[in-house]
Design a protein around this motif. Structure first.
Motif, PDB file in Angstrom:
ATOM      1  N   ILE A 241       0.776  -1.084  -0.095  1.00  0.00           N
ATOM      2  CA  ILE A 241       0.158   0.049  -0.059  1.00  0.00           C
ATOM      3  C   ILE A 241       0.785   1.280   0.015  1.00  0.00           C
ATOM      4  O   ILE A 241       1.801   1.356   0.806  1.00  0.00           O
ATOM      5  N   VAL A 245      -1.569   6.239   0.369  1.00  0.00           N
ATOM      6  CA  VAL A 245      -2.811   5.893   0.656  1.00  0.00           C
ATOM      7  C   VAL A 245      -2.804   5.105   2.100  1.00  0.00           C
ATOM      8  O   VAL A 245      -3.808   4.972   2.727  1.00  0.00           O
ATOM      9  N   ILE A 375      -0.808  -0.899  -4.567  1.00  0.00           N
ATOM     10  CA  ILE A 375      -2.255   0.137  -4.438  1.00  0.00           C
ATOM     11  C   ILE A 375      -1.695   1.318  -4.358  1.00  0.00           C
ATOM     12  O   ILE A 375      -0.973   1.912  -3.534  1.00  0.00           O
ATOM     13  N   ASP A 377      -4.337   3.922  -5.168  1.00  0.00           N
ATOM     14  CA  ASP A 377      -5.382   4.661  -4.891  1.00  0.00           C
ATOM     15  C   ASP A 377      -6.488   3.846  -3.955  1.00  0.00           C
ATOM     16  O   ASP A 377      -6.816   2.717  -4.577  1.00  0.00           O
ATOM     17  N   PHE A 378      -6.992   4.483  -3.102  1.00  0.00           N
ATOM     18  CA  PHE A 378      -8.320   4.032  -2.734  1.00  0.00           C
ATOM     19  C   PHE A 378      -9.380   5.077  -2.702  1.00  0.00           C
ATOM     20  O   PHE A 378      -9.159   6.315  -2.665  1.00  0.00           O
ATOM     21  N   SER A 379     -10.588   4.583  -2.754  1.00  0.00           N
ATOM     22  CA  SER A 379     -11.935   5.653  -2.784  1.00  0.00           C
ATOM     23  C   SER A 379     -12.897   4.758  -2.094  1.00  0.00           C
ATOM     24  O   SER A 379     -12.901   3.817  -2.187  1.00  0.00           O
ATOM     25  N   GLN A 395     -13.081   0.748  -3.439  1.00  0.00           N
ATOM     26  CA  GLN A 395     -12.483   1.034  -4.646  1.00  0.00           C
ATOM     27  C   GLN A 395     -11.193   1.096  -4.781  1.00  0.00           C
ATOM     28  O   GLN A 395     -10.655   1.866  -4.193  1.00  0.00           O
ATOM     29  N   SER A 396     -10.461   0.636  -5.689  1.00  0.00           N
ATOM     30  CA  SER A 396      -8.938   0.445  -5.872  1.00  0.00           C
ATOM     31  C   SER A 396      -8.294   0.756  -7.190  1.00  0.00           C
ATOM     32  O   SER A 396      -8.908   0.513  -8.168  1.00  0.00           O
ATOM     33  N   GLU A 397      -7.112   1.228  -7.251  1.00  0.00           N
ATOM     34  CA  GLU A 397      -6.351   1.412  -8.388  1.00  0.00           C
ATOM     35  C   GLU A 397      -4.996   1.025  -8.061  1.00  0.00           C
ATOM     36  O   GLU A 397      -4.704   1.302  -6.756  1.00  0.00           O
ATOM     37  N   GLY A 398      -4.291   0.419  -9.037  1.00  0.00           N
ATOM     38  CA  GLY A 398      -2.759   0.171  -8.606  1.00  0.00           C
ATOM     39  C   GLY A 398      -1.900  -0.374  -9.681  1.00  0.00           C
ATOM     40  O   GLY A 398      -2.211  -0.038 -11.062  1.00  0.00           O
ATOM     41  N   THR A 415     -10.606  -3.793  -2.844  1.00  0.00           N
ATOM     42  CA  THR A 415      -9.575  -4.390  -1.818  1.00  0.00           C
ATOM     43  C   THR A 415     -10.450  -4.683  -0.654  1.00  0.00           C
ATOM     44  O   THR A 415     -11.047  -3.529  -0.169  1.00  0.00           O
ATOM     45  N   ILE A 452      -8.542  -9.318  -3.114  1.00  0.00           N
ATOM     46  CA  ILE A 452      -8.719  -8.493  -4.282  1.00  0.00           C
ATOM     47  C   ILE A 452      -9.796  -9.079  -5.192  1.00  0.00           C
ATOM     48  O   ILE A 452      -9.915 -10.151  -5.815  1.00  0.00           O
TER      49      ILE A 452
END
Length: 455
Positions: A241, A245, A375, A377-379, A395-398, A415, A452
């Motif tokens: 992480i 983040v 990871i 980004d988390f939102s 919600q995630s990006e990575g 995640t 995931i």
């Protein structure tokens, strides 16, 4: 900002309060702000404003009442005191002994002077045109980084100067001035039908140390790096992480360290003092003295002397954060953690929560396993985090990494986990410490396994 002495007005209120058999605390907040943002090279928002507010906390027969006034004249302040007294008397009708409090004295809170490092005259070194140039550059520089950058939908530059004064009928007199500069740039990158957004922000006490170019370029580079993203396969992965983040994630659990939350049985850690709640490599401290920290302070919102408080040491929960009320109520040490604005009631909060760093680089963490997810980004924190249980589904990006090499960017995955288990599953911490942009400062975290949900 012109200096104002509130002692004469407060002394009059003190005399009235004494006749009323009440105690009184007044917190005064004053500030000046300059803020601007641009869209398509043209000013979108511009704000040059002043604000001020006085908040009262009155204790009558052991019960609290609150009120505030945005008018700082002596008559208006006296009226606000009277309203707070009325509210305290109304609270007393509940006759709930558990709600009884008293003001803290100098003996409880200690003696402390203003921290002069939080204030400087750097904001006066730039005229309005130069400040607008900085605001404009947050968009203009980002647009030049890469042809795939299509816009900067969110950007802004803010300079502010302020002060807080705390005065109480127990003899407390505190004053703290502060300055800060913040800026952010959120960039949209496009490639065909695909669009990705990423951002960068910065915080500084000194205008001369503020790097607009770094914010804009970094935001653009992050956005472009996301192009070509696809969901990962569903499964359990070792996960790194990102430090920024991780700071957001740890920020979700700060109230667990509040003695008030423990007393109300709302803290996930309410029964864990002295117990192991995290991996042995995890240590958190509340540190109000961090240079350039957003929460750095000489005293808290009651005027109590700031101090460093270990929260987790080697995985073991060591302390809860207290104000004077809950330190006495729960027979805990005073930690100088009272949190209150002129418009709010007395609470408890962190200053700067610092997670101890490790000894390895981010790149070494990403090479620990043959296949990993990084990871970035988390939102969806509001809907995806359950404070009562510690469960999260975000919600995630990575990025997908294999054998220490970046394979491709990832998007559209969730995640999931639990804060308690996450703390225990911290396997390594990076040596990276980013410049503070908020009150949580954390290294990159290697978690040995997280769920995931992708394709």
């Amino acid at each position: 900002m012109q200096e104002i002495d509130f002692n004469p007005a407060f002394e009059k209120i003190e005399r009235v309060a004494k006749a009323d058999g009440a105690e009184v605390e007044m917190i005064v907040e004053r500030g000046e702000k300059f803020a601007a943002s641009y869209q398509n090279g043209k000013p979108e928002k511009f704000d040059s404003s002043q604000s001020h507010c006085a908040g009262f906390r009155v204790i009558s027969e052991g019960y609290e009442g609150y009120s505030y006034s945005e008018n700082l004249s002596e008559d208006a302040l006296l009226d606000a005191y009277k309203q707070a007294l009325t509210n305290a008397k109304f609270t007393a009708k509940a006759e709930d002994p558990s709600r009884r409090v008293e003001l803290a004295s100098t003996a409880d809170l200690g003696e402390v002077a203003e921290n002069r490092e939080l204030f400087n005259d750097s904001l006066a070194t730039l005229d309005v045109d130069k400040k607008l140039e900085r605001a404009k550059a947050l968009e203009a520089i980002a647009l030049k980084v890469d042809g795939r950058v299509s816009g900067v939908p969110y950007n802004g530059y803010t300079e502010a100067e302020g002060e807080v004064q705390i005065l109480t009928s127990r003899g407390i007199r505190r004053r703290q001035r502060s300055t800060y500069v913040v800026g952010h740039s959120y960039v949209l990158a496009k490639q065909g039908e695909e669009a990705r957004m990423a951002g960068e922000s910065a915080f500084s006490r000194d205008s001369a140390q503020f790097d607009v170019e770094h914010i804009a370029k970094t935001a653009a580079e992050k956005a472009v790096a996301k192009l070509g993203a696809a969901p990962p396969d569903t499964g359990h992965y070792p996960v790194v992480i990102d430090a920024e983040v991780a700071a957001e994630l740890i920020g979700l659990m700060t109230d667990y360290f509040s003695a008030k939350s423990v007393f109300l049985k709302e803290s996930l850690f309410k029964d864990d003092l002295g117990k192991s709640i995290a991996s042995p490599i995890v240590s958190f401290i509340d540190d109000p003295f961090v240079k350039d920290g957003a929460g750095t302070r000489a005293f808290d919102s009651e005027g109590a002397v700031s101090r460093v408080t270990p929260l987790i040491d080697g995985g073991v929960l060591k302390n809860f954060l207290t104000n004077s009320v809950y330190a006495k109520r729960m027979k805990l040490p005073m930690t100088g953690s009272a949190a209150r604005s002129a418009r709010s009631e007395l609470g408890i909060g962190v200053s700067n929560l610092i997670a101890k760093q490790g000894s390895e680089s981010l790149e070494k963490l990403l090479a620990k396993y043959p296949k990993m997810i990084y990871i970035t980004d988390f939102s969806g924190y509001h809907a995806g985090f359950q404070e009562s249980s510690g469960d999260f589904s975000l919600q995630s990006e990575g990025e997908l990494w294999e054998n220490g090499k970046r394979v491709r960017p990832l998007c559209n995955f969730v995640t999931a986990g639990n804060i308690r288990q996450l703390l225990k599953d911290v396997e390594a911490l990076s040596s990276r410490r980013l410049k503070p942009t908020g009150s949580i400062i954390c290294p990159d975290l290697l978690i040995k396994s997280l769920s995931i949900a992708g394709k």
